[in-house]
Scaffold this motif. Sequence first.
Motif, short mmCIF file in Angstrom:
data_model
loop_
_atom_site.label_atom_id
_atom_site.label_comp_id
_atom_site.label_asym_id
_atom_site.label_seq_id
_atom_site.Cartn_x
_atom_site.Cartn_y
_atom_site.Cartn_z
N ALA A 206 14.48 3.40 9.21
CA ALA A 206 13.45 3.73 10.41
C ALA A 206 12.50 2.59 10.98
O ALA A 206 12.66 2.23 12.19
N MET A 207 12.11 1.83 9.81
CA MET A 207 11.09 0.88 10.58
C MET A 207 12.09 -0.47 10.68
O MET A 207 11.65 -0.96 11.88
N ARG A 208 13.31 -0.64 10.18
CA ARG A 208 14.00 -1.58 10.98
C ARG A 208 14.49 -1.44 12.26
O ARG A 208 14.49 -2.12 13.09
N ALA A 209 14.88 -0.04 12.60
CA ALA A 209 15.34 0.45 13.98
C ALA A 209 13.94 0.22 14.74
O ALA A 209 14.33 -0.10 15.84
N ARG A 210 12.83 0.53 14.44
CA ARG A 210 11.72 0.35 15.33
C ARG A 210 11.54 -1.09 15.87
O ARG A 210 11.53 -1.25 16.99
N TYR A 211 11.89 -2.11 14.91
CA TYR A 211 11.34 -3.47 15.11
C TYR A 211 12.70 -3.99 16.02
O TYR A 211 12.83 -4.99 16.70
N PHE B 12 2.79 -14.12 18.48
CA PHE B 12 3.05 -13.41 17.08
C PHE B 12 3.17 -12.13 17.32
O PHE B 12 2.58 -11.23 18.05
N VAL B 13 4.63 -11.63 16.70
CA VAL B 13 4.72 -10.25 16.53
C VAL B 13 4.99 -9.61 15.36
O VAL B 13 5.47 -10.38 14.18
N PHE B 14 5.13 -8.58 15.29
CA PHE B 14 5.46 -7.72 14.09
C PHE B 14 6.99 -7.69 14.00
O PHE B 14 7.66 -7.35 14.85
N THR B 15 7.64 -7.53 12.70
CA THR B 15 8.96 -7.20 12.64
C THR B 15 9.05 -6.59 11.19
O THR B 15 8.12 -6.37 10.37
N ALA B 16 10.31 -6.17 10.77
CA ALA B 16 10.62 -5.48 9.50
C ALA B 16 10.40 -6.62 8.47
O ALA B 16 11.05 -7.50 8.61
N GLY B 17 9.96 -5.79 7.53
CA GLY B 17 9.92 -6.67 6.32
C GLY B 17 10.94 -6.43 5.33
O GLY B 17 11.75 -5.83 5.52
N PRO B 18 10.96 -7.10 4.22
CA PRO B 18 12.15 -6.98 3.08
C PRO B 18 12.22 -5.39 2.55
O PRO B 18 13.25 -5.14 2.10
N ALA B 19 10.96 -4.67 2.43
CA ALA B 19 11.01 -3.80 2.12
C ALA B 19 11.08 -2.34 2.97
O ALA B 19 11.10 -1.26 2.60
N ALA B 20 11.43 -2.68 4.31
CA ALA B 20 11.33 -1.88 5.32
C ALA B 20 12.65 -0.85 5.15
O ALA B 20 13.66 -1.11 4.94
#
Length: 165
Positions: free
Chosen positions: A152-157, A141-149
């Motif tokens: 910067a958050m999308r780039a991180r993931y 299980f890992v974190f990923t960007a959510g719909p409201a990301a």
Amino acid sequence: MSARIRLEDRECPLSQTIQHVGEWWTLLILHDAFDGYTRFDQFQENLKISSSMLTTRLKTLVADGLLERRLYQRHPERYEYVLTDLGRSLRPVIVSLAAWGNSRLDPRKRSMILVDAETGEEVEPVVVDQATGRRVDTEEFVFTAGPAASEAMRARYEQATASGT
């Protein structure tokens, strides 16, 4: 340069949560509330906290919607602090933190353990996916960007996915 999420950006749900419960007195007050404490003097006596610090923390917990302040005596006016639904929803977090702390101790040095109320048997809490019952504390299980990301958050993931972490 790596994409970083700053605490003050408050996009990350972890930073939003820490904003409410990150101060250590807050967690201890909530723990006492889960144990049935509701009154100022009960919190103060158990925690050995100054009245000014306790007043500040209780006001914040009420303002954040984790506790409700209720009048229980009119002359003189006295209030109790009762967990709200939002406050009660933090119980798994408190239980998990306590279990994590206990897991690092020799069992003979544990001052508090979690037990089944009916049997008295010690239990080991784990966090599981509600739909599947699978433990989520594994690398499956890992974190990923959510719909409201944000970007910067999308780039991180995206970066994490590309590097395999």
